[in-house]
Structures are given as structure tokens and as C-alpha cells.
Design a protein around this motif. Structure first.
Motif, PDB file in Angstrom:
ATOM      1  N   GLY A  91      47.606  20.241  35.904  1.00  0.00           N
ATOM      2  CA  GLY A  91      48.679  20.055  35.070  1.00  0.00           C
ATOM      3  C   GLY A  91      48.509  18.626  34.173  1.00  0.00           C
ATOM      4  O   GLY A  91      49.323  18.102  33.472  1.00  0.00           O
ATOM      5  N   ARG A  92      47.297  18.438  34.115  1.00  0.00           N
ATOM      6  CA  ARG A  92      46.935  16.927  33.475  1.00  0.00           C
ATOM      7  C   ARG A  92      45.342  16.898  32.678  1.00  0.00           C
ATOM      8  O   ARG A  92      44.619  17.374  33.562  1.00  0.00           O
ATOM      9  CB  ARG A  92      46.916  15.816  34.395  1.00  0.00           C
ATOM     10  N   THR A  93      45.589  16.745  31.255  1.00  0.00           N
ATOM     11  CA  THR A  93      44.264  16.412  30.768  1.00  0.00           C
ATOM     12  C   THR A  93      43.747  14.970  31.023  1.00  0.00           C
ATOM     13  O   THR A  93      44.478  14.147  31.736  1.00  0.00           O
ATOM     14  CB  THR A  93      44.541  16.553  29.256  1.00  0.00           C
ATOM     15  N   VAL A  94      42.729  14.568  30.564  1.00  0.00           N
ATOM     16  CA  VAL A  94      42.184  13.031  30.887  1.00  0.00           C
ATOM     17  C   VAL A  94      43.226  12.442  30.102  1.00  0.00           C
ATOM     18  O   VAL A  94      43.835  11.314  30.591  1.00  0.00           O
ATOM     19  CB  VAL A  94      41.003  13.051  30.194  1.00  0.00           C
ATOM     20  N   GLY A  95      43.828  12.605  28.766  1.00  0.00           N
ATOM     21  CA  GLY A  95      44.743  11.802  28.130  1.00  0.00           C
ATOM     22  C   GLY A  95      46.183  11.737  28.802  1.00  0.00           C
ATOM     23  O   GLY A  95      46.645  10.545  28.909  1.00  0.00           O
TER      24      GLY A  95
ATOM     25  N   ALA B  14      46.153  12.299  21.416  1.00  0.00           N
ATOM     26  CA  ALA B  14      45.262  11.690  20.668  1.00  0.00           C
ATOM     27  C   ALA B  14      43.597  11.328  21.389  1.00  0.00           C
ATOM     28  O   ALA B  14      42.767  11.615  20.867  1.00  0.00           O
ATOM     29  CB  ALA B  14      45.327  10.440  20.082  1.00  0.00           C
ATOM     30  N   VAL B  15      43.967  11.107  22.725  1.00  0.00           N
ATOM     31  CA  VAL B  15      42.792  10.817  23.754  1.00  0.00           C
ATOM     32  C   VAL B  15      42.100  12.053  23.750  1.00  0.00           C
ATOM     33  O   VAL B  15      41.058  12.252  23.905  1.00  0.00           O
ATOM     34  CB  VAL B  15      43.329  10.240  25.011  1.00  0.00           C
ATOM     35  N   ASP B  16      42.854  13.174  24.131  1.00  0.00           N
ATOM     36  CA  ASP B  16      42.341  14.462  24.533  1.00  0.00           C
ATOM     37  C   ASP B  16      41.516  14.887  23.335  1.00  0.00           C
ATOM     38  O   ASP B  16      40.465  15.591  23.268  1.00  0.00           O
ATOM     39  CB  ASP B  16      43.368  15.516  24.712  1.00  0.00           C
TER      40      ASP B  16
ATOM     41  N   PRO C 218      37.667  23.645  23.416  1.00  0.00           N
ATOM     42  CA  PRO C 218      38.998  23.158  23.301  1.00  0.00           C
ATOM     43  C   PRO C 218      39.835  23.828  24.201  1.00  0.00           C
ATOM     44  O   PRO C 218      40.667  23.458  24.774  1.00  0.00           O
ATOM     45  CB  PRO C 218      39.579  23.115  21.939  1.00  0.00           C
ATOM     46  N   TRP C 219      39.847  25.302  24.018  1.00  0.00           N
ATOM     47  CA  TRP C 219      40.733  25.993  24.574  1.00  0.00           C
ATOM     48  C   TRP C 219      40.499  26.081  26.196  1.00  0.00           C
ATOM     49  O   TRP C 219      41.237  26.141  27.049  1.00  0.00           O
ATOM     50  CB  TRP C 219      40.617  27.422  24.265  1.00  0.00           C
ATOM     51  N   THR C 220      39.177  26.045  26.581  1.00  0.00           N
ATOM     52  CA  THR C 220      38.626  25.809  27.787  1.00  0.00           C
ATOM     53  C   THR C 220      39.297  24.541  28.565  1.00  0.00           C
ATOM     54  O   THR C 220      39.761  24.606  29.727  1.00  0.00           O
ATOM     55  CB  THR C 220      37.256  25.961  28.122  1.00  0.00           C
ATOM     56  N   TYR C 221      39.042  23.586  27.905  1.00  0.00           N
ATOM     57  CA  TYR C 221      39.609  22.497  28.337  1.00  0.00           C
ATOM     58  C   TYR C 221      41.011  22.225  28.648  1.00  0.00           C
ATOM     59  O   TYR C 221      41.443  21.693  29.754  1.00  0.00           O
ATOM     60  CB  TYR C 221      39.101  21.116  27.312  1.00  0.00           C
ATOM     61  N   PHE C 222      41.850  22.743  27.453  1.00  0.00           N
ATOM     62  CA  PHE C 222      43.309  22.462  27.926  1.00  0.00           C
ATOM     63  C   PHE C 222      43.843  23.549  29.103  1.00  0.00           C
ATOM     64  O   PHE C 222      44.540  23.082  29.768  1.00  0.00           O
ATOM     65  CB  PHE C 222      43.848  22.630  26.642  1.00  0.00           C
TER      66      PHE C 222
ATOM     67  N   VAL D 117      56.001   9.416  22.172  1.00  0.00           N
ATOM     68  CA  VAL D 117      54.983   8.519  21.808  1.00  0.00           C
ATOM     69  C   VAL D 117      53.856   8.863  23.046  1.00  0.00           C
ATOM     70  O   VAL D 117      52.598   8.889  22.512  1.00  0.00           O
ATOM     71  CB  VAL D 117      55.416   6.969  21.700  1.00  0.00           C
ATOM     72  N   SER D 118      54.223   8.924  24.143  1.00  0.00           N
ATOM     73  CA  SER D 118      53.104   8.882  25.172  1.00  0.00           C
ATOM     74  C   SER D 118      52.547  10.302  24.858  1.00  0.00           C
ATOM     75  O   SER D 118      51.210  10.391  25.164  1.00  0.00           O
ATOM     76  CB  SER D 118      54.221   9.012  26.202  1.00  0.00           C
ATOM     77  N   ARG D 119      53.326  11.230  24.535  1.00  0.00           N
ATOM     78  CA  ARG D 119      52.514  12.813  24.486  1.00  0.00           C
ATOM     79  C   ARG D 119      51.613  12.559  23.360  1.00  0.00           C
ATOM     80  O   ARG D 119      50.726  13.247  23.545  1.00  0.00           O
ATOM     81  CB  ARG D 119      53.736  13.823  24.349  1.00  0.00           C
ATOM     82  N   TRP D 120      51.936  11.961  22.246  1.00  0.00           N
ATOM     83  CA  TRP D 120      51.146  12.087  21.138  1.00  0.00           C
ATOM     84  C   TRP D 120      49.728  11.318  21.381  1.00  0.00           C
ATOM     85  O   TRP D 120      48.570  11.371  20.910  1.00  0.00           O
ATOM     86  CB  TRP D 120      51.909  11.637  19.849  1.00  0.00           C
TER      87      TRP D 120
END
Length: 177
Positions: free
Chosen positions: A93-97, A37-39, A81-85, A30-33
């Protein structure tokens, strides 16, 4: 070989050898999803603005329809998207989400994800998104809550606090003088 929960120095360890204390708990489905979703909301908004806004601004400023700008804007939006991730996983090691939910992508030993691993992980995730999502269901059955792509790329997702001394976050970035 010691059992999966063998202790060293009084701290329990997982099968990968990582210390299994409260700062190294593996993230759940759930945390990962929710982080994803935020990302996706961030990336979709940024890509839509990147694809359309430059041409609209050009038209409003010059009154002329741009020639090459729409095509360049769409290509930039497709690469976003590829650049962001890639950048997020490689740099911290972290996206905004993941940051909002207190998650971090690391190697099983707790080390940072390298550029090639982050870029490949992002590329495969984008190219095979349905398989990526189905593979996340493996989190429900794996002792270290690893999805298929985590096994493939040698990564884990852990709950991490955003403290300044956190080695994944690194020192604060200071502006140049």
C-alpha cells in the motif's frame, strides 16, 4: 442510515465506515503531491539508468556495440513505472514516497489493495497523468480527501505510521536460511 460521523464503540466513523481516529486520517493534497514527487524522481532515475546503463556496460566490457540490448533496455525502462507503482500498492500500500511521508493506499474499509486494482490504478495513472493530477484537486473538496482516481478504483489514502504491527506493512521479511 447513521450520520457520516456516527460513532461505534466511542470511535468516530467516516462515510465509508472506516474508523476516523488518528491512525485513519485521510491524506491531504500537499502530502500526496510530495510523495508523488519523490516517486517520480525515483522512477525517472531508475528508468534512465535501465535504458542506458546495460548497453554502456556491454560496450565497455566487450568493446562491441550490442545488437538487441538497447531495445530490451528501453522496453524494460518503459515498463518500470507501472511495475513500481503496481508492486508498491499491491504489496504494502506504499511507494517509497508514501512511506517517507507516512501515507498508505487502502480500500475504504482499511483493507489492502488487490493486484488487479493496483495494476489498473497504476496503468490509468500513467496513461492519463494530467487527468490524474487535476483529479487530485478533488482532495480539497471531498470529506474523505478522495481524488477522482480514488473514487474510480475504490481507494483512499491515509496517514499511517510505519509500525511493525501495522497490517499494511505486515511482518518483517526474513531472508531465507
Amino acid at each position: 442510515m447513521p450520520p457520516a460521523n456516527a460513532t461505534a464503540g466511542g470511535l468516530p466513523r467516516s462515510r465509508s465506515g472506516a474508523v476516523a481516529d488518528r491512525h485513519h486520517q485521510y491524506a491531504g493534497l500537499v502530502s500526496r503531491w510530495c510523495a508523488l514527487a519523490v516517486d517520480l524522481a525515483i522512477v525517472a532515475t531508475a528508468a534512465a539508468l535501465t535504458a542506458s546503463l546495460p548497453s554502456a556496460i556491454w560496450r565497455s566490457v566487450t568493446g562491441v556495440e550490442p545488437d538487441l540490448l538497447p531495445a530490451v533496455s528501453v522496453m524494460a525502462a518503459a515498463a518500470l513505472p507501472w511495475t513500481y507503482f503496481t508492486a508498491a500498492w499491491w504489496l504494502g500500500g506504499r511507494t517509497v514516497g508514501a512511506l517517507l511521508l507516512g501515507l498508505a493506499v487502502t480500500r475504504p474499509d482499511g483493507g489492502r489493495v488487490g493486484l488487479v486494482r493496483a495494476a489498473t490504478r497504476a496503468g490509468v495513472g500513467i496513461a492519463f497523468a494530467p487527468v490524474w493530477l487535476v483529479g487530485m484537486l478533488n482532495v480539497l473538496f471531498d470529506a474523505e480527501r478522495r481524488a477522482w482516481h480514488d473514487r474510480l478504483f475504490g481507494t483512499v489514502v491515509r496517514y499511517r505510521a510505519g509500525r511493525r504491527e501495522d497490517p499494511l506493512v505486515g511482518p518483517p521479511i526474513r531472508p531465507p536460511r
